[in-house]
Design an enzyme around this catalytic site. Structure first.
Site, PDB file in Angstrom:
ATOM      1  N   GLY A 122       2.733   2.329  -2.381  1.00  0.00           N
ATOM      2  CA  GLY A 122       2.656   2.984  -3.688  1.00  0.00           C
ATOM      3  C   GLY A 122       3.603   2.438  -4.736  1.00  0.00           C
ATOM      4  O   GLY A 122       3.773   3.029  -5.802  1.00  0.00           O
ATOM      5  N   LYS A 123       4.200   1.274  -4.482  1.00  0.00           N
ATOM      6  CA  LYS A 123       5.191   0.711  -5.419  1.00  0.00           C
ATOM      7  C   LYS A 123       4.603   0.456  -6.806  1.00  0.00           C
ATOM      8  O   LYS A 123       5.169   0.880  -7.812  1.00  0.00           O
ATOM      9  CB  LYS A 123       5.767  -0.600  -4.852  1.00  0.00           C
ATOM     10  N   SER A 124       3.481  -0.260  -6.855  1.00  0.00           N
ATOM     11  CA  SER A 124       2.903  -0.626  -8.162  1.00  0.00           C
ATOM     12  C   SER A 124       2.415   0.614  -8.900  1.00  0.00           C
ATOM     13  O   SER A 124       2.624   0.744 -10.113  1.00  0.00           O
ATOM     14  CB  SER A 124       1.744  -1.611  -7.979  1.00  0.00           C
TER      15      SER A 124
ATOM     16  N   GLY B  16       0.800  -1.228   0.000  1.00  0.00           N
ATOM     17  CA  GLY B  16       0.000   0.000   0.000  1.00  0.00           C
ATOM     18  C   GLY B  16       0.828   1.271   0.000  1.00  0.00           C
ATOM     19  O   GLY B  16       0.284   2.381  -0.041  1.00  0.00           O
TER      20      GLY B  16
ATOM     21  N   SER C  34      10.092  -6.751  -0.789  1.00  0.00           N
ATOM     22  CA  SER C  34      11.491  -7.080  -0.462  1.00  0.00           C
ATOM     23  C   SER C  34      11.891  -6.543   0.917  1.00  0.00           C
ATOM     24  O   SER C  34      12.657  -5.591   1.024  1.00  0.00           O
ATOM     25  CB  SER C  34      12.448  -6.577  -1.548  1.00  0.00           C
TER      26      SER C  34
HETATM   27  N1  LIG Z   1       2.623   9.634  -3.861  1.00  0.00           N
HETATM   28  C1  LIG Z   1       2.004   8.463  -4.080  1.00  0.00           C
HETATM   29  N2  LIG Z   1       2.671   7.470  -4.700  1.00  0.00           N
HETATM   30  C2  LIG Z   1       2.072   6.275  -4.919  1.00  0.00           C
HETATM   31  N3  LIG Z   1       0.807   5.961  -4.557  1.00  0.00           N
HETATM   32  C3  LIG Z   1       0.096   6.920  -3.940  1.00  0.00           C
HETATM   33  C4  LIG Z   1       0.663   8.206  -3.669  1.00  0.00           C
HETATM   34  N4  LIG Z   1      -0.269   8.950  -3.044  1.00  0.00           N
HETATM   35  C5  LIG Z   1      -1.369   8.172  -2.941  1.00  0.00           C
HETATM   36  N5  LIG Z   1      -1.166   6.944  -3.477  1.00  0.00           N
HETATM   37  C6  LIG Z   1      -2.166   5.839  -3.511  1.00  0.00           C
HETATM   38  O1  LIG Z   1      -1.712   4.786  -2.669  1.00  0.00           O
HETATM   39  C7  LIG Z   1      -2.112   3.509  -3.191  1.00  0.00           C
HETATM   40  C8  LIG Z   1      -0.860   2.652  -3.352  1.00  0.00           C
HETATM   41  O2  LIG Z   1      -1.225   1.353  -3.782  1.00  0.00           O
HETATM   42  P1  LIG Z   1      -0.211   0.391  -4.544  1.00  0.00           P
HETATM   43  O3  LIG Z   1       0.502   1.144  -5.602  1.00  0.00           O
HETATM   44  O4  LIG Z   1      -0.992  -0.815  -4.967  1.00  0.00           O
HETATM   45  O5  LIG Z   1       0.821   0.019  -3.390  1.00  0.00           O
HETATM   46  P2  LIG Z   1       1.869  -1.187  -3.330  1.00  0.00           P
HETATM   47  O6  LIG Z   1       2.121  -1.654  -4.728  1.00  0.00           O
HETATM   48  O7  LIG Z   1       3.081  -0.578  -2.682  1.00  0.00           O
HETATM   49  O8  LIG Z   1       1.244  -2.234  -2.472  1.00  0.00           O
HETATM   50  C9  LIG Z   1      -2.826   3.773  -4.498  1.00  0.00           C
HETATM   51  O9  LIG Z   1      -4.215   3.759  -4.261  1.00  0.00           O
HETATM   52  C10 LIG Z   1      -2.329   5.183  -4.885  1.00  0.00           C
HETATM   53  O10 LIG Z   1      -3.266   5.895  -5.662  1.00  0.00           O
HETATM   54 MG   LIG Z   2       1.866  -3.609  -5.534  1.00  0.00          MG
END
Ligand SMILES: Nc1ncnc2c1ncn2[C@@H]1O[C@H](COP(=O)(O)OP(=O)(O)O)[C@@H](O)[C@H]1O
Ligand SMILES: [Mg+2]
Length: 201
Positions: free
Chosen positions: A34-36, A32, A103
């Site tokens: 924001g990696k993906s 959560g 990771s």
């Molecule tokens: N600066 C930011 N960078 C990345 N995601 C963000 C940011 N601000 C808000 N978000 C939100 O946070 C969530 C990140 O989810 P996701 O990319 O699936 O995380 P992860 O892959 O790390 O588990 C998304 O809903 C995205 O829109």
């Molecule tokens: Mg992800």
């Protein structure tokens, strides 16, 4: 016995074809964080700029290549090892590879870096557990709270923040666009895109 296959194509041939050297941009962080989101946005942006780019996402790879792995510490280490091998394989043939993978262990990330043989940049996609729990894009944290998922990173399984990442992105404070700008600058430093002059075509 390990036999190294000798590739006849020199590194320079890939560089000349693609206009940039291979490199690995490795995004680590909590679920959560924001990696993906950043990986896919960065992939599109670099593709539009002319990079030979590919994104390798941990969740996606767990559906096939790593489908046999669970979430014990040793399986997480193996998960990272396999993704690092694919990233290295592609980057050594000229691709700009973006890895998005929790990771959680420093030692595994360091091993990935040491084996890469190309510029490797570690990015900590950093959001507090509180922020990640509030976002909960996949509903995982809610399920963890109900006891539905074991060994969940940051809650019931450790996450070791990288002590010296090449880039720290605090996604709870920065917009997605601001994060992408910083990532693009990092890529342009690690694997600059040569602007070919028209005479060269
Ligand atoms: N600066 C930011 N960078 C990345 N995601 C963000 C940011 N601000 C808000 N978000 C939100 O946070 C969530 C990140 O989810 P996701 O990319 O699936 O995380 P992860 O892959 O790390 O588990 C998304 O809903 C995205 O829109
Ligand atoms: Mg992800």
């Amino acid at each position: 016995m390990y036999t190294r296959i000798m590739h006849e194509l020199p590194t320079k041939a890939h560089q000349t074809r693609y206009g940039h050297p291979g490199a690995i941009i490795w995004l680590t962080g909590l679920s959560g964080a924001g990696k993906s989101t950043l990986s896919l946005n960065l992939e599109r942006r670099l593709f539009e700029q002319g990079y030979f780019v590919t994104a390798l996402d941990g969740d996606e790879l767990r559906e096939d290549l790593n489908a046999d792995l669970g979430f014990s510490p040793s399986d997480r280490t193996e998960n990272v090892r396999r993704v690092a091998a694919v990233a290295r394989f592609m980057a050594n043939r000229g691709a700009l590879v973006i890895v998005s993978l929790i990771s959680p262990f420093e030692e595994d990330r360091q091993r990935a870096r040491a084996a890469s043989h190309v510029p490797f940049r570690l990015v900590h996609v950093d959001a507090s557990l509180d922020v990640c729990q509030r976002r909960d894009p996949k509903g995982f944290y809610a399920r963890v709270a109900k006891g539905g998922i074991q060994q969940f990173t940051g809650v019931t399984s450790p996450y070791e923040p990288p002590p010296s990442p090449d880039l720290l992105l605090k996604t709870g404070e920065l917009s997605i666009a601001a994060c992408i700008d910083r990532l693009v600058r990092l890529v342009e430093e690690a694997a600059p895109l040569e602007r070919r002059t028209p005479q060269e075509h």
